[in-house]
Design a protein around this motif. Structure first.
Motif, PDB file in Angstrom:
ATOM      1  N   LEU A  64      -5.658  23.851  43.999  1.00  0.00           N
ATOM      2  CA  LEU A  64      -4.847  22.658  44.210  1.00  0.00           C
ATOM      3  C   LEU A  64      -3.513  22.816  43.479  1.00  0.00           C
ATOM      4  CD1 LEU A  64      -7.525  19.865  43.538  1.00  0.00           C
ATOM      5  CD2 LEU A  64      -6.738  20.651  45.763  1.00  0.00           C
ATOM      6  N   SER A 122       0.707  20.788  42.963  1.00  0.00           N
ATOM      7  CA  SER A 122       1.487  19.572  43.168  1.00  0.00           C
ATOM      8  C   SER A 122       2.948  19.842  42.825  1.00  0.00           C
ATOM      9  CB  SER A 122       0.953  18.431  42.286  1.00  0.00           C
ATOM     10  OG  SER A 122       1.619  17.217  42.580  1.00  0.00           O
ATOM     11  N   ASP A 169      -0.131  14.181  45.794  1.00  0.00           N
ATOM     12  CA  ASP A 169      -1.543  14.409  46.079  1.00  0.00           C
ATOM     13  C   ASP A 169      -1.847  13.789  47.432  1.00  0.00           C
ATOM     14  OD1 ASP A 169      -1.573  11.675  45.626  1.00  0.00           O
ATOM     15  OD2 ASP A 169      -2.705  11.800  43.759  1.00  0.00           O
ATOM     16  N   LYS A 208      -2.870  22.758  39.845  1.00  0.00           N
ATOM     17  CA  LYS A 208      -3.721  21.743  39.227  1.00  0.00           C
ATOM     18  C   LYS A 208      -5.177  22.208  39.065  1.00  0.00           C
ATOM     19  CE  LYS A 208      -0.750  18.345  38.778  1.00  0.00           C
ATOM     20  NZ  LYS A 208      -0.495  17.693  37.484  1.00  0.00           N
ATOM     21  N   PRO A 231      -8.294  12.917  46.793  1.00  0.00           N
ATOM     22  CA  PRO A 231      -7.051  12.615  46.066  1.00  0.00           C
ATOM     23  C   PRO A 231      -7.269  12.401  44.576  1.00  0.00           C
ATOM     24  CG  PRO A 231      -7.134  11.389  48.122  1.00  0.00           C
ATOM     25  CD  PRO A 231      -8.482  12.030  47.957  1.00  0.00           C
ATOM     26  N   GLY A 267      -6.254  15.088  42.092  1.00  0.00           N
ATOM     27  CA  GLY A 267      -4.848  15.370  41.842  1.00  0.00           C
ATOM     28  C   GLY A 267      -4.425  16.624  42.567  1.00  0.00           C
ATOM     29  N   GLY A 268      -3.269  16.583  43.172  1.00  0.00           N
ATOM     30  CA  GLY A 268      -2.774  17.748  43.870  1.00  0.00           C
ATOM     31  C   GLY A 268      -3.204  17.801  45.323  1.00  0.00           C
TER      32      GLY A 268
END
Length: 423
Positions: free
Chosen positions: A157, A159, A259, A291, A340, A343-344
């Motif tokens: 992941l 972001s 995200d 992430k 979600p 995160g990311g």
């Protein structure tokens, strides 16, 4: 096969049963059953459990055991110290699946560890992958896990810092700033007030790559750091916070680290024109931060099995939540594992695009991804930059208050970062 640390948490296979089998094996002179160990933290434990349950079923009963870094900071630090000792002694878990953006991290600077013989090179395994499709991934983000030895880390992941506004609410929608310099000079009150409310992110994402880990040198000077701290503080002073962060503000569609929720918000207003863009770094591009990432311990005795677990995890079937069928009405890896809340967004660009419902969101994702010029792994260097900015801004009521103290603060932080690189 050597006995594999039965004191750890076992998923999908009872501890009592393992001990019993171990005793029988010792008595009968037989080899112990192979058990793959996966190191996770509180941010990745659910996904690790999914690997243990789902992949074990798909892989004809391969047993998987989780090594969990707990949430309690004191206990976590003890566990991390224990694991680092094991790894340095030639042991440790077979697989690492870790959150990058936590206070207590097994690898304080994953990028630095990529150059210290910690992780197993994966190119040969990836060329024979059964499920994962790296060609569909964000190549800039994927490349961040690569050294001269090849791919040693798999980003899961990532972001970046971005915004979405209703175009009609912007003063000059055709003049969205494309560089950090232009951004700091932007006079649009909606953009200014919104960025100022997340100025700590502006500070963090304004830098591109931070260091050359092979040469052990920072890419910015002490003077550069001081200048950036003052620039972002001036920006925050110029645009004082006009709303609380949880307030619904007219014209603001989405903001912050991107995200799944970010693009869900972009999708909220079908048919209405929106302006979506990422915060630029000082190189004129966009900085992404990983992430969550996965890697295989170079010390592992089970490299094929370790990669097979990651191959399963990073397959389109698991990332999408569809899963793999096995048995009668059974599915391995089915569920919303990459939610979600983690995160990311997924490194799998194809699936991330498909998850965006509106064309606005799809186009924005494609454009922002194409602008990535730097990909960082959260580290002590990031922490120092952000903490320096926060401390420099305490009691700030005007331009450059306590200038001498601020210079000293930045100087000490820069010295710590140089020491971190050389350790």
């Amino acid at each position: 096969m050597k006995w594999k640390k039965v004191v750890r948490k076992v998923v999908g296979f009872g501890l009592t049963g393992i001990l019993a089998i171990g005793m029988m094996g010792c008595q009968g002179g037989q080899e112990e059953e192979e058990i793959l160990t996966v190191c996770v933290d509180v941010g990745t434990e659910d996904i690790g459990s999914m690997i243990a349950d789902g992949w074990s079923n798909l892989d004809e009963g391969m047993k998987t055991e989780l090594v969990v870094i707990p949430s309690d900071e004191t206990v976590a630090q003890t566990k991390i110290k224990e694991l680092r000792t094991e790894i340095m002694s030639g042991g440790g878990p077979d697989v690492f699946l870790l959150s990058a953006d936590r206070n207590q991290r097994l690898f304080e600077d994953p990028k630095k560890n990529m150059y210290s013989d910690t992780f197993l090179p994966l190119d040969d395994y990836m060329s024979d992958a059964k499920y994962m499709k790296p060609e569909e991934w964000n190549q800039a983000v994927l490349e961040s896990g690569r050294t001269e030895e090849g791919q040693v880390v798999l980003p899961v992941l990532y972001s970046y810092y971005a915004f979405a506004f209703q175009t009609s609410c912007l003063e000059n929608p055709g003049e969205i700033p494309s560089s950090l310099e232009k951004f700091l000079a932007c006079e649009d009150p909606l953009i200014g007030s919104d960025v100022a409310s997340f100025s700590h992110l502006a500070m963090l994402y304004s830098f591109g790559e931070l260091a050359d880990y092979q040469e052990e040198k920072l890419f910015f000077s002490e003077e550069d750091l001081l200048k950036r701290v003052e620039e972002i503080l001036d920006y925050k002073i110029k645009w004082p916070l006009k709303w609380s962060l949880d307030t619904e503000v007219e014209g603001v569609v989405a903001h912050g680290e991107v995200d799944g929720t970010f693009f869900s918000n972009v999708d909220r207003f079908p048919g209405e024109e929106e302006t979506v863009f990422a915060f630029p770094n000082d190189q004129g591009g966009v900085t992404a931060r990983v992430k969550m990432y996965a890697a295989i311990n170079r010390n592992t005795e089970l490299p094929e099995q370790a990669f097979a677990a990651l191959d399963f995890l990073l397959s389109n079937e698991v990332i999408s939540g569809e899963g793999f069928p096995y048995g009668e009405d059974k599915w391995a890896g089915r569920g919303n594992w990459f939610s979600p809340a983690l995160g990311g967004i997924s490194v799998n660009q194809t699936l991330t695009q498909e998850a965006c419902r509106s064309q606005t969101a799809k186009d924005a994702l494609k454009k922002m991804n194409s602008q990535i010029t730097a990909v960082r792994y959260p580290s002590i260097l990031d922490q120092e930059i952000q903490q320096t900015y926060l401390e420099a801004g305490l009691n700030a009521s005007g331009p450059h208050p306590d200038e001498a103290a601020r210079k000293d603060l930045v100087s000490r932080a820069y010295e710590r970062m140089e020491m971190q690189l050389s350790e």
